[in-house]
Design an enzyme around this catalytic site. Structure first.
Site, PDB file in Angstrom:
ATOM      1  N   HIS A  57       0.824  -1.219   0.000  1.00 40.24           N
ATOM      2  CA  HIS A  57       0.000   0.000   0.000  1.00 40.24           C
ATOM      3  C   HIS A  57       0.857   1.268   0.000  1.00 40.24           C
ATOM      4  CE1 HIS A  57       0.456  -0.272   4.506  1.00 40.24           C
ATOM      5  NE2 HIS A  57       0.460   1.040   4.398  1.00 40.24           N
TER       6      HIS A  57
ATOM      7  N   ASP B  36       0.246  -7.591   1.296  1.00 39.17           N
ATOM      8  CA  ASP B  36       0.659  -6.207   1.515  1.00 39.17           C
ATOM      9  C   ASP B  36       2.175  -6.058   1.527  1.00 39.17           C
ATOM     10  OD1 ASP B  36       0.203  -3.499   1.810  1.00 39.17           O
ATOM     11  OD2 ASP B  36       0.142  -3.580   3.997  1.00 39.17           O
TER      12      ASP B  36
ATOM     13  N   SER C 279       4.774   2.002   8.243  1.00 39.00           N
ATOM     14  CA  SER C 279       4.415   0.926   7.320  1.00 39.00           C
ATOM     15  C   SER C 279       5.596   0.533   6.447  1.00 39.00           C
ATOM     16  CB  SER C 279       3.255   1.362   6.424  1.00 39.00           C
ATOM     17  OG  SER C 279       2.082   1.539   7.167  1.00 39.00           O
TER      18      SER C 279
END
Length: 337
Positions: A83, A113, A189
């Site tokens: 993402h 992901d 992230s």
């Protein structure tokens, strides 16, 4: 009249010495913890990068987005979240020493992901993965990343749980997820979650905003497998049966009558008929309870079984139809993004 306790000079000295030893022991314990964190940070942080992405599609925060990543080879391969890197026009990588490079996108896997990028330079610092089989709940975990653009931020905690299942943004379930209370924030992230030896035990991926101290990382075992596929093929191939299904609890009498090994399965709500898939023996209303003689307990377990080795190969499905178990054959096709 209250009794007054008399303490001799020798007893007072002994008590004072024991108190001093306890404070000294606590100080030594804190020093050992601090030394572990400091040593690990010094070892790992040079391989952690800041990622700035110009998106093709405008995000809530504007055309730019960002996150963290880490180098896994001296040739410039690095890992981040899907993402972070998807829908990008340009990806800029900033190293800890201030150097910046434009990265190429090697591969994306929205189902876990994960993403692999490549920068073109040599002799880069890098870190390697740890075997998840060696992990223990309660073990020290250290997250390093760039939350809100603050470079090389370190947070610590413990492994709160192992073997969690997390739903990815694609809707597919990610297995082997680590739960930690090491604080993660937007920008973390794609950064590494490491142990006290500086080896990667997970890739930071998600937080629960409403909760405190509940954060998740994709386990090193899953990440290493997916990253290898992305570096080799640019994508991860998976099987697909054309089923739109839902979790179904099976009545106890049906379980006993059919001698099932699980109390649940996947009810077929809809079937997609495609030339690359042979699912003509399946019908709406069937409940899939076995895959090649292994119990199917729900959608996530069926997805796990449909790996690249099943594409184009005959599989045997155990199904319930009108309350009776039977076996049928099917041939999965390839899941297309």
């Amino acid at each position: 009249m209250p009794h007054i306790l008399q303490i001799s000079d020798e007893e007072y000295g002994a008590i004072n010495q024991r108190s001093h030893l306890k404070v000294s022991d606590d100080s030594n314990l804190m020093d050992a913890y601090s030394k572990a964190v400091v040593s690990t940070t010094e070892k790992v942080s040079p391989a952690v990068v800041n990622i700035k992405v110009q998106k093709k599609v405008r995000t809530r925060s504007g055309p730019e987005a960002g996150g963290s990543g880490f180098l896994i080879s001296q040739e410039g391969f690095l890992v981040t979240n899907c993402h972070v890197a998807e829908n990008s026009e340009k990806i800029e990588i900033e190293l800890q020493d201030g150097r910046s490079y434009t990265a190429d996108l090697v591969g994306l896997d929205p189902y876990t992901d994960l993403a692999v990028l490549k920068i073109y330079t040599e002799n880069l610092p890098h870190i390697s993965f740890q075997n998840n089989a060696d992990l223990r709940v309660g073990q020290l975990s250290i997250a390093i990343g760039n939350p809100y653009g603050f470079q090389c931020t370190v947070t610590t905690g413990v492994i709160s749980a192992l073997g969690r299942t997390l739903q990815s943004r694609s809707g597919r379930m990610i297995d082997n997820v680590i739960q930690t209370d090491a604080a993660l924030n937007p920008g973390n992230s794609g950064g590494p979650l490491v142990d006290s030896s500086g080896r990667v035990i997970g890739v930071n991926t998600a937080i629960i905003k409403e909760a405190q101290g509940i954060c998740f990382a994709i386990g090193a075992g899953t990440a290493e497998y997916i990253i290898g596929k992305l570096m080799t093929n640019g994508k991860v191939r998976r099987g697909y049966l054309g089923i739109a299904g839902q979790f179904m609890q099976i009545p106890l009498r049906v379980i006993h009558y059919n001698k099932l090994r699980s109390g649940s399965g996947v009810k077929v709500e809809n079937l997609q008929k495609l030339r690359r898939i042979d699912n003509h023996s399946l019908s709406r209303g069937d409940i899939v309870v076995e895959f090649n003689d292994i119990p199917v307990t729900g959608i996530d377990s069926l997805q796990r079984f449909l790996d690249e080795d099943t594409i184009g190969e005959k599989v045997i499905l155990g199904i319930l139809r009108r309350g009776y178990k039977k076996e049928i054959e099917a041939v999965p096709g390839e899941l297309m993004e």
